[in-house]
Scaffold this active site. Structure first.
Site, PDB file in Angstrom:
ATOM      1  N   SER A  41       1.643  70.513  32.442  1.00 13.04           N
ATOM      2  CA  SER A  41       2.833  69.823  32.953  1.00 13.04           C
ATOM      3  C   SER A  41       2.870  68.392  32.423  1.00 13.04           C
ATOM      4  O   SER A  41       1.947  67.940  31.752  1.00 13.04           O
ATOM      5  CB  SER A  41       2.819  69.796  34.495  1.00 13.04           C
ATOM      6  OG  SER A  41       1.810  68.916  34.948  1.00 13.04           O
ATOM      7  N   ILE A  43       3.164  64.799  30.782  1.00 15.64           N
ATOM      8  CA  ILE A  43       2.987  64.246  29.443  1.00 15.64           C
ATOM      9  C   ILE A  43       2.150  65.181  28.566  1.00 15.64           C
ATOM     10  O   ILE A  43       2.398  65.313  27.371  1.00 15.64           O
ATOM     11  CB  ILE A  43       2.374  62.837  29.558  1.00 15.64           C
ATOM     12  CG1 ILE A  43       3.464  61.882  30.073  1.00 15.64           C
ATOM     13  CG2 ILE A  43       1.840  62.329  28.219  1.00 15.64           C
ATOM     14  CD1 ILE A  43       2.976  60.572  30.579  1.00 15.64           C
ATOM     15  N   SER A 166      -3.311  53.975  31.602  1.00 15.25           N
ATOM     16  CA  SER A 166      -2.187  53.484  32.375  1.00 15.25           C
ATOM     17  C   SER A 166      -2.239  51.979  32.423  1.00 15.25           C
ATOM     18  O   SER A 166      -3.314  51.388  32.427  1.00 15.25           O
ATOM     19  CB  SER A 166      -2.273  54.025  33.797  1.00 15.25           C
ATOM     20  OG  SER A 166      -1.548  53.202  34.669  1.00 15.25           O
ATOM     21  N   TYR A 192      -7.949  54.619  40.750  1.00 11.47           N
ATOM     22  CA  TYR A 192      -7.335  55.180  39.539  1.00 11.47           C
ATOM     23  C   TYR A 192      -7.250  54.098  38.463  1.00 11.47           C
ATOM     24  O   TYR A 192      -7.612  54.318  37.298  1.00 11.47           O
ATOM     25  CB  TYR A 192      -5.943  55.694  39.892  1.00 11.47           C
ATOM     26  CG  TYR A 192      -5.136  56.235  38.741  1.00 11.47           C
ATOM     27  CD1 TYR A 192      -5.355  57.529  38.270  1.00 11.47           C
ATOM     28  CD2 TYR A 192      -4.132  55.474  38.139  1.00 11.47           C
ATOM     29  CE1 TYR A 192      -4.598  58.049  37.227  1.00 11.47           C
ATOM     30  CE2 TYR A 192      -3.373  55.985  37.094  1.00 11.47           C
ATOM     31  CZ  TYR A 192      -3.612  57.272  36.645  1.00 11.47           C
ATOM     32  OH  TYR A 192      -2.865  57.785  35.608  1.00 11.47           O
ATOM     33  N   LYS A 196      -8.979  53.943  34.772  1.00 10.16           N
ATOM     34  CA  LYS A 196      -8.188  53.739  33.558  1.00 10.16           C
ATOM     35  C   LYS A 196      -8.742  52.553  32.753  1.00 10.16           C
ATOM     36  O   LYS A 196      -8.703  52.558  31.521  1.00 10.16           O
ATOM     37  CB  LYS A 196      -6.712  53.540  33.914  1.00 10.16           C
ATOM     38  CG  LYS A 196      -6.093  54.787  34.550  1.00 10.16           C
ATOM     39  CD  LYS A 196      -5.963  55.897  33.529  1.00 10.16           C
ATOM     40  CE  LYS A 196      -5.892  57.273  34.070  1.00 10.16           C
ATOM     41  NZ  LYS A 196      -5.755  58.304  33.053  1.00 10.16           N
ATOM     42  N   THR A 225       6.921  62.384  36.099  1.00 15.04           N
ATOM     43  CA  THR A 225       6.055  63.556  35.935  1.00 15.04           C
ATOM     44  C   THR A 225       5.681  64.090  37.318  1.00 15.04           C
ATOM     45  O   THR A 225       5.738  63.351  38.307  1.00 15.04           O
ATOM     46  CB  THR A 225       4.746  63.180  35.208  1.00 15.04           C
ATOM     47  OG1 THR A 225       4.025  62.244  36.038  1.00 15.04           O
ATOM     48  CG2 THR A 225       5.014  62.543  33.852  1.00 15.04           C
TER      49      THR A 225
END
Length: 313
Positions: A41, A43, A166, A192, A196, A225
């Site tokens: 799904s 990107i 990100s 997160y 990253k 997304t």
């Protein structure tokens, strides 16, 4: 984040894309092999589809078999490319990654690895191995898969590794003292962002160590997304009318994967909209010491070996 949030939105993409050279990505990559994680799904799927359109052999690495079968069918139907292979692997499970990589190395060649699988779990959850889930997927999973496949990439001309990061990482400085977020209040968004940041450091370190492979890390901008909808519902509600499409989010990944322009730039850079951009905000104290960066690599290598040695065979 870089020059205001507008740049990360759809309008930012539209203005940046006026300067793109369409010929960069109008290439035939038949005979080259690409592996995309998290390809069912968002990107990942958009990237896989664009590579398939250009004739590449695409290996989809996904966790959920049913969803992956649907994605594979869609890619084959829309592109007419039959060279699409499916591998079911949970990127949060290092043993599974090692076993997959060993088998893959015996059966396939690989020119380009695209580390796209990621997760943002908003509560502290542990995997069956006792690893914090965001770290296990975003950082350790990326490390183990890349490390395991480097020998395969080393054999090929024009080998590349692209990691989807990100812009959130810009607010984080590498913190090697608490890689599994066991201390203090758990904030999924910040964990997160820390993962990253770790991916940016990994990319820089790999680029130094493996000179004949081109490494890059990129920010897709804010794209609409399934992952954004489920893990950042408030952000999604507020921003949904200005978000990029999945294809726009994937554009720079595709450019880094197929264009000859991308590899004219140095290895190890952070990209947004086909341009290298700073990996730190101006005046931000997010730069880490060489010692901390080495420590990150050492800890990940230790984890990685630990899970390798217990795998059968």
């Amino acid at each position: 984040f870089l020059t205001g949030v507008s740049d990360l939105s759809r309008s930012g993409y539209e203005s940046a894309s006026k300067h793109f050279n369409p010929d960069d990505v109008e290439v035939n990559v038949a005979g080259r092999s690409f592996l995309v994680t998290g390809a069912n799904s968002g990107i990942g799927k958009a990237t896989a589809k664009e590579i398939a359109r250009r004739g590449g052999t695409v290996h989809l690495v996904c966790r959920n078999k049913e969803r992956a079968e649907v994605a594979k069918g869609e890619i084959v139907t829309e592109t007419g490319n039959q060279n699409i292979f499916l591998h079911i692997v949970d990127i949060s499970n290092p043993k599974e990654i090692w076993n997959f990589a060993e088998k893959f190395k015996n059966e396939h060649k690989l020119n380009v690895l695209i580390n796209n699988a990621g997760c943002m779990v908003n509560n502290r959850e542990l995997t069956e191995d006792g690893l914090e889930k965001n770290f296990a997927t975003n950082t350790l999973g990326t490390y183990v898969l890349t490390t395991a496949l480097l020998p395969l990439l080393e054999k090929e001309a024009d080998a590349r590794v692209i990691t989807v990061s990100s812009g959130g990482m810009l607010v984080q400085k590498l913190n090697v003292s608490d890689l599994q977020s066991g201390n203090g209040t758990f904030d999924g968004t910040m964990v997160y962002a820390q993962n990253k940041r770790q991916q940016v450091v990994l990319t820089e370190q790999w680029a130094k160590a493996h000179r004949n492979i081109h490494f890059s890390v990129m920010h897709p901008g804010w794209a609409d997304t399934p992952a954004v909808r489920s893990s950042m519902p408030d952000f999604y509600q507020k921003m949904k009318n200005t978000l990029r499409t999945e294809a726009q989010g994937a554009d720079t990944v595709v450019w880094l994967a197929v264009s000859s322009e991308a590899t004219k730039l140095p290895s190890g850079l952070f990209f947004q909209d086909r341009q290298p951009v700073p990996a730190h905000l101006p005046l931000a104290s997010t730069h880490s010491s060489p010692e901390d960066e080495e420590k990150l690599m050492e800890v990940l290598e230790e984890f990685s070996q630990k899970f390798k040695s217990t795998s059968p065979g």
